[in-house]
Design a protein around this motif. Structure first.
Motif, mmCIF file in Angstrom:
data_model
loop_
_atom_site.group_PDB
_atom_site.id
_atom_site.type_symbol
_atom_site.label_atom_id
_atom_site.label_comp_id
_atom_site.label_asym_id
_atom_site.label_seq_id
_atom_site.Cartn_x
_atom_site.Cartn_y
_atom_site.Cartn_z
ATOM 1 N N GLY A 359 -15.605 -26.762 -36.161
ATOM 2 C CA GLY A 359 -14.658 -25.664 -36.153
ATOM 3 C C GLY A 359 -15.070 -24.446 -36.942
ATOM 4 O O GLY A 359 -14.292 -23.920 -37.725
ATOM 5 N N GLY A 360 -16.280 -23.971 -36.756
ATOM 6 C CA GLY A 360 -16.611 -22.716 -37.390
ATOM 7 C C GLY A 360 -18.062 -22.475 -37.724
ATOM 8 O O GLY A 360 -18.463 -21.329 -37.880
ATOM 9 N N SER A 361 -18.907 -23.516 -37.851
ATOM 10 C CA SER A 361 -20.287 -23.257 -38.261
ATOM 11 C C SER A 361 -21.081 -22.583 -37.144
ATOM 12 O O SER A 361 -21.910 -21.709 -37.412
ATOM 13 C CB SER A 361 -20.967 -24.549 -38.702
ATOM 14 N N ALA A 362 -20.853 -22.952 -35.884
ATOM 15 C CA ALA A 362 -21.531 -22.278 -34.778
ATOM 16 C C ALA A 362 -21.069 -20.832 -34.680
ATOM 17 O O ALA A 362 -21.872 -19.921 -34.428
ATOM 18 C CB ALA A 362 -21.274 -23.018 -33.465
ATOM 19 N N VAL A 363 -19.783 -20.598 -34.874
ATOM 20 C CA VAL A 363 -19.250 -19.234 -34.857
ATOM 21 C C VAL A 363 -19.917 -18.408 -35.947
ATOM 22 O O VAL A 363 -20.284 -17.243 -35.742
ATOM 23 C CB VAL A 363 -17.725 -19.254 -35.036
ATOM 24 N N ALA A 364 -20.065 -19.004 -37.138
ATOM 25 C CA ALA A 364 -20.663 -18.287 -38.259
ATOM 26 C C ALA A 364 -22.103 -17.895 -37.959
ATOM 27 O O ALA A 364 -22.490 -16.731 -38.114
ATOM 28 C CB ALA A 364 -20.591 -19.151 -39.518
ATOM 29 N N VAL A 365 -22.927 -18.842 -37.513
ATOM 30 C CA VAL A 365 -24.340 -18.566 -37.272
ATOM 31 C C VAL A 365 -24.503 -17.531 -36.162
ATOM 32 O O VAL A 365 -25.306 -16.594 -36.279
ATOM 33 C CB VAL A 365 -25.083 -19.870 -36.926
ATOM 34 N N LEU A 366 -23.750 -17.670 -35.083
ATOM 35 C CA LEU A 366 -23.845 -16.707 -33.979
ATOM 36 C C LEU A 366 -23.428 -15.305 -34.434
ATOM 37 O O LEU A 366 -24.045 -14.305 -34.039
ATOM 38 C CB LEU A 366 -22.959 -17.172 -32.819
ATOM 39 N N THR A 367 -22.399 -15.228 -35.253
ATOM 40 C CA THR A 367 -21.940 -13.928 -35.746
ATOM 41 C C THR A 367 -22.963 -13.316 -36.690
ATOM 42 O O THR A 367 -23.251 -12.108 -36.615
ATOM 43 C CB THR A 367 -20.587 -14.078 -36.455
ATOM 44 N N TYR A 368 -23.535 -14.114 -37.572
ATOM 45 C CA TYR A 368 -24.534 -13.582 -38.507
ATOM 46 C C TYR A 368 -25.779 -13.108 -37.768
ATOM 47 O O TYR A 368 -26.339 -12.050 -38.100
ATOM 48 C CB TYR A 368 -24.909 -14.650 -39.537
ATOM 49 N N LEU A 369 -26.222 -13.862 -36.781
ATOM 50 C CA LEU A 369 -27.384 -13.437 -36.006
ATOM 51 C C LEU A 369 -27.109 -12.129 -35.275
ATOM 52 O O LEU A 369 -27.984 -11.256 -35.183
ATOM 53 C CB LEU A 369 -27.778 -14.529 -35.013
ATOM 54 N N ARG A 370 -25.900 -12.011 -34.744
ATOM 55 C CA ARG A 370 -25.556 -10.758 -34.056
ATOM 56 C C ARG A 370 -25.603 -9.569 -35.018
ATOM 57 O O ARG A 370 -26.170 -8.522 -34.693
ATOM 58 C CB ARG A 370 -24.164 -10.874 -33.431
ATOM 59 N N ARG A 371 -25.028 -9.742 -36.194
ATOM 60 C CA ARG A 371 -25.027 -8.637 -37.144
ATOM 61 C C ARG A 371 -26.441 -8.332 -37.647
ATOM 62 O O ARG A 371 -26.785 -7.171 -37.896
ATOM 63 C CB ARG A 371 -24.102 -8.972 -38.316
ATOM 64 N N ILE A 372 -27.265 -9.360 -37.794
ATOM 65 C CA ILE A 372 -28.648 -9.142 -38.221
ATOM 66 C C ILE A 372 -29.414 -8.328 -37.175
ATOM 67 O O ILE A 372 -30.069 -7.329 -37.488
ATOM 68 C CB ILE A 372 -29.345 -10.493 -38.481
ATOM 69 N N LEU A 373 -29.332 -8.740 -35.914
ATOM 70 C CA LEU A 373 -30.052 -8.028 -34.850
ATOM 71 C C LEU A 373 -29.462 -6.656 -34.608
ATOM 72 O O LEU A 373 -30.172 -5.731 -34.197
ATOM 73 C CB LEU A 373 -30.020 -8.861 -33.567
ATOM 74 N N ASP A 374 -28.174 -6.513 -34.849
ATOM 75 C CA ASP A 374 -27.539 -5.212 -34.694
ATOM 76 C C ASP A 374 -28.001 -4.242 -35.768
ATOM 77 O O ASP A 374 -28.087 -3.028 -35.533
ATOM 78 C CB ASP A 374 -26.017 -5.376 -34.766
ATOM 79 N N ALA A 375 -28.314 -4.765 -36.964
ATOM 80 C CA ALA A 375 -28.700 -3.900 -38.075
ATOM 81 C C ALA A 375 -30.184 -3.557 -38.076
ATOM 82 O O ALA A 375 -30.574 -2.545 -38.655
ATOM 83 C CB ALA A 375 -28.329 -4.573 -39.405
ATOM 84 N N LEU A 376 -31.004 -4.387 -37.441
ATOM 85 C CA LEU A 376 -32.453 -4.209 -37.516
ATOM 86 C C LEU A 376 -32.987 -3.411 -36.339
ATOM 87 O O LEU A 376 -32.555 -3.595 -35.196
ATOM 88 C CB LEU A 376 -33.155 -5.567 -37.555
ATOM 89 N N ASP A 377 -33.949 -2.548 -36.629
ATOM 90 C CA ASP A 377 -34.672 -1.817 -35.589
ATOM 91 C C ASP A 377 -36.175 -1.818 -35.833
ATOM 92 O O ASP A 377 -36.919 -1.310 -35.003
ATOM 93 C CB ASP A 377 -34.181 -0.365 -35.509
ATOM 94 N N HIS A 378 -36.598 -2.361 -36.975
ATOM 95 C CA HIS A 378 -38.032 -2.413 -37.236
ATOM 96 C C HIS A 378 -38.676 -3.411 -36.282
ATOM 97 O O HIS A 378 -38.290 -4.584 -36.236
ATOM 98 C CB HIS A 378 -38.298 -2.831 -38.678
ATOM 99 N N PRO A 379 -39.661 -2.991 -35.501
ATOM 100 C CA PRO A 379 -40.192 -3.863 -34.440
ATOM 101 C C PRO A 379 -40.801 -5.152 -34.958
ATOM 102 O O PRO A 379 -40.713 -6.183 -34.298
ATOM 103 C CB PRO A 379 -41.236 -2.978 -33.744
ATOM 104 N N GLU A 380 -41.424 -5.121 -36.136
ATOM 105 C CA GLU A 380 -42.060 -6.348 -36.642
ATOM 106 C C GLU A 380 -41.018 -7.382 -37.044
ATOM 107 O O GLU A 380 -41.186 -8.582 -36.791
ATOM 108 C CB GLU A 380 -42.967 -6.005 -37.817
ATOM 109 N N LEU A 381 -39.933 -6.954 -37.696
ATOM 110 C CA LEU A 381 -38.883 -7.893 -38.079
ATOM 111 C C LEU A 381 -38.158 -8.435 -36.852
ATOM 112 O O LEU A 381 -37.887 -9.639 -36.749
ATOM 113 C CB LEU A 381 -37.892 -7.218 -39.028
#
Length: 886
Positions: A359-381
């Motif tokens: 009840g929440g760990s998959a939601v957490a990981v998916l949300t964190y990954l989305r915010r990480i990819l949304d914040a990053l634009d450096h091609p190497e990262l």
């Protein structure tokens, strides 16, 4: 009169005495000697408040005198005296041993005055640097006295200013940075380098103080991160500093610091909106019935937002460091530490351990990954994260990587040994379970929050990093021909089919205006898509690069391709779409955005999933060619404009699914009285709410008089592209059915008169024109709040009416792609218990239910989605020349 003359004359003499350099020096020495006497006579300065007060006032006098002298003409005798007598050493000792915040603050001000004077070369003086860093270390270092946040911010700002001077004047770097264990060539000797690197704070205490404060919020973190950026930028101008960073524990501290901030984020997360602040579109549905895990933290809680923003700001700092660091050696070392210590040892294990059951760990990981990819634009990262988490095969980059130095190679080998398990079977390998597996399983979850989180992450990957999604998230086959096979006549037929379906769902009211708005939105979406930039960009010279970040790594080139109809992700999207009427509203908004984003790729052909495959066109047999098209060219144009037909088996999957939903709506319309009236009222409710919201936004706002917390004028700050800033936070799509802009506007105005509402014969809070009228200036905010409260009150009254509360059940038989509307007069009688086999089959049926009000809201959203599909097809055809006209 003589009295006033003498008084003024005395004032002029006093002012002249103040500006006299010799007399100013005399007063300066006297005050300094008084401070020394108080210090020497006081047995325990930390326990003598009166003595601390006298010393604090003395420091203030010295600082004021120095600042005034800096603005006065030469000679600057006080500054000369401070430099020659090294009085800052005494100030450092007094302030550090006082354990009094006032004395410390004034001591910091004294040092700032010396640095800002830009005279006597204080920053080039070894004794000055040692005394300052000793003072700072005993004030805010490990085991220090501890000071208030404002004083700590002043100290870090002081360090930031020194780092800025080092960046502009590399010749002063040896004063603040020394390598005691280096040979004549600048290489470190007699040092054992493990995966963590060498810790030598005495070599560069300024750098370590900055790294200790980069995780802070507000001014402290901003100054520390920008100051550290200057240090990394200076490494490209100093070989000794470059090698010191590569061999030090600085990259390890940065990577572990990022991991520590990520670990502080909640393992279980709820993304449900607070009930007291529900957006209108959610309040007019069954959203309040959704339950969250009481053990999960709320995404919208202020405490969690602080932790999340702190982590994302530090992640952005990593991106800025890599972008501005001119040293290839340092950049490679940082990337290696990011990969091993954060990505492989923390981020991927959190993905691997996530579960939809708790009840929440998959939601957490998916949300964190989305915010990480949304914040990053450096091609190497971005490449490193997606290449690893999606388990993509290696491919040869277009340009060779710069060779690494032996020191960088050793550091990488040490890191790899750290991450290697003792047994090969214990190795965590993304080829066994990766992000694709998590997304596919999450889209099929019975937990709406998990589905929403998976859809939002998929949208970010498809929209920003489409090249990495090919062959992983979506299965494709390459297209070997560039010329379009679809004809303009087929396009017109398909557009008419989709438009007819949209009107059949929710009526004609507002369709024209809504469609025009969608055309503009889709044009902007297609033009900004990464796959469209190369197709639409003008030719440029080789020396002019389009990329903001210079990098040796980029995603593979995306060529023309088709979507495989059996693609697992696409099948999951269609299954969700088939249950559109009973899905929660936020799931539907995420679903429609994902499908539209998938169709926004200019290289993905629409045939086979949105459009009809051209080989399935059927034209009227022996249709005569009109005489006006007798020439060959005109005859080809006439043939391309013919409107074909196709068999039902050739209907694109998306269109077939929408037609199934239209059948469900028709069943509801046939059984429920005034169904169309309810739909029209719901559309009008969204329209009025939007007009009021726009009126509030257009009301002049009082400008804030709060002081700016930005960096000082003239200081360098990391430059981030505008589109990165605009997309740093994922826009909310829970305000209205439109869902493509901030606020999910529903801009269309009904072309027909709105149906009367159920509020006792009155219309819904007045006419639309009244809602658009500007509110008077006096007490405008109160009137706006009252008006919005009335709107929500009236809408809630409608949503809670007995008619709209009626529960309607939908059943999808096992192994079937059709959904049956189980209306009251169509419900079959209960089966006898003896029919065990049938009962078991019925238990496998997917049975869902929702209130009529919830279904009506979804019908309005569905109409908007169909209009979006039509707009997408039309804009693509004109922008990318996807159809043949001859």
């Amino acid at each position: 009169m003589d009295f006033w003359t003498r008084l003024l004359g005395g004032s002029q003499k006093k002012q002249a005495a103040t500006n006299n350099p010799q007399q100013r020096l005399v007063r300066f020495k006297q005050k300094y000697n008084q401070i020394l006497q108080i210090w020497h006579k006081t047995h325990s300065l930390s326990n003598d408040g009166e003595a601390c007060g006298d010393i604090s006032r003395g420091f203030q006098f010295l600082t004021t005198t120095l600042n005034d002298e800096s603005r006065s003409p030469a000679p600057h005798l006080c500054l000369n005296f401070a430099a020659s007598q090294q009085i800052y050493t005494a100030v450092s000792k007094i302030a550090a041993t006082s354990h009094d915040e006032h004395v410390v603050r004034d001591g910091v001000g004294f040092y700032a005055a010396l640095i800002d004077s830009e005279e006597e070369d204080f920053l080039e003086n070894d004794v000055f640097a040692a005394s300052l860093m000793n003072f700072i270390g005993r004030t805010i270092g490990a085991g220090s006295m501890g000071v208030g946040e404002d004083i700590e911010a002043d100290i870090v700002e002081l360090l930031f200013g020194i780092a800025a001077k080092i960046r502009l004047q590399p010749e002063i770097l040896p004063v603040w940075f020394t390598t005691h264990a280096a040979d004549s060539n600048g290489r470190l000797v007699n040092q054992k380098v493990d995966f963590a690197g060498i810790t030598q704070k005495e070599d560069f205490p300024l750098c370590y103080q900055l790294i200790d404060h980069v995780h802070h919020e507000g001014r402290i973190g901003d100054f520390a991160r920008t100051g550290l950026l200057y240090i990394f930028d200076s490494s490209s101008k100093s070989h000794a500093l470059e090698q010191w960073i590569v061999n030090s524990d600085l990259p390890t501290l940065m990577a572990t610091g990022l991991g520590a901030l990520y670990s502080q984020l909640s393992r279980k997360l709820s993304i449900l909106h607070p009930r007291k602040d529900l957006p209108l579109i959610l309040s007019l549905s069954d959203y309040v019935e959704m339950q969250s895990n009481p053990q999960a933290d709320s995404l919208f809680s202020p405490d969690f937002q602080v932790h999340l923003e702190t982590f994302l700001s530090y992640l952005t700092f990593w991106q800025d460091v890599l972008e501005h660091c001119g040293s290839t050696e340092v950049r490679h070392t940082l990337i290696d530490h990011f990969q091993v210590l954060f990505l492989q040892q923390l981020l991927y294990p959190s993905l691997l351990e996530s579960s939809d059951v708790d009840g929440g760990s998959a939601v957490a990981v998916l949300t964190y990954l989305r915010r990480i990819l949304d914040a990053l634009d450096h091609p190497e990262l971005v490449h490193m994260i997606l290449h690893y988490l999606l388990a993509l095969p290696d491919y040869t980059p277009s340009s060779p990587r710069t060779p690494r130095s032996p020191a960088a190679i050793k550091r990488r080998q040490s890191l790899m040994l750290l991450g290697a398990p003792e047994k090969e079977d214990d190795r965590m390998n993304p080829s066994l379970f990766n992000l694709v597996d998590l997304v596919l399983s999450s889209t099929e979850s019975r937990n709406p929050q998990t589905v929403i989180a998976a859809l939002k992450l998929t949208t970010v990957i498809l929209g920003k990093n489409h090249g990495y999604a090919l062959g992983s998230l979506i299965k494709i086959i390459d297209a070997h021909h560039k010329e379009p096979n679809r004809t303009v006549g087929a396009l017109n037929t398909e557009l008419a089919t989709y438009l007819s379906l949209a009107v059949g769902l929710a009526g004609e009211a507002g369709v024209d205006d809504a469609y025009n708005s969608h055309l503009k939105d889709k044009m902007s979406l297609l033009e900004s898509h990464p796959c469209s930039l190369k197709a639409l960009a003008l030719p440029v010279s080789p020396s002019h690069r389009l990329e903001f970040f210079e990098s040796e790594i980029s995603p593979r080139d995306v060529g023309p391709h088709y979507l495989i109809p059996e693609d697992p992700l696409f099948r999951s999207l269609l299954d969700l779409l088939l249950r559109f009427l009973t899905n929660d509203v936020e799931t539907n908004l995420g679903l429609t955005e994902t499908i539209i984003t998938l169709g926004a790729c200019s290289q993905l052909r629409l045939e086979g999933w949105i459009s009809v495959e051209p080989s399935n066109y059927h034209f009227q047999a022996a249709e005569p060619v009109p005489e006006e098209f007798s020439t060959e060219n005109l005859r080809d144009m006439w043939k391309a404009n013919r409107q074909p037909r196709w068999n039902s088996s050739a209907t694109p999957p998306l269109l077939a699914c929408l037609q199934s939903l239209q059948g469900q709506v028709e069943a509801l319309r046939a059984d429920i009285q005034d169904f169309d009236e309810h739909v029209t009222n719901r559309k009008q409710a969204f329209h009025v709410h939007e007009e009021i919201s726009e009126a509030i936004k257009s009301t002049p706002q009082i400008k804030s008089t709060r002081p700016s917390t930005e960096l000082p004028a003239g200081s360098w700050t990391p430059q981030v592209p505008k589109h990165v800033l605009e997309s740093a936070g994922t826009p909310s799509r829970t305000q209205s059915p439109r869902g493509r802009k901030e606020g999910l506007d529903l801009r269309h105005t009904p072309t027909a008169s709105p149906a009367p509402s159920k509020f006792g014969g009155q219309t819904l809070v007045g006419s639309p024109s009244r809602g658009m009228s500007p509110l008077p200036a006096p007490r405008a905010a109160n009137r706006q709040s009252t008006l919005m409260a009335d709107v929500f009150s009236n809408l809630a009254e409608v949503a809670n009416s007995d008619v709209l509360k009626r529960r309607i059940r939908f059943r999808q038989p096992a192994d079937s792609q059709t959904v049956e509307v189980m209306l009251s007069k169509y419900q079959p009688p209960p089966k006898e218990p003896v029919e065990g086999g049938d009962m078991e089959a019925e238990m496998k049926d997917d049975i869902r239910e929702a209130s009529l009000g919830h279904i009506i809201t979804n019908v309005v959203i569905l109409q908007e989605f169909v209009l979006e599909v039509v707009a997408l097809m039309q804009v693509r055809a004109s922008l990318f020349s996807e159809v043949r006209f001859a």
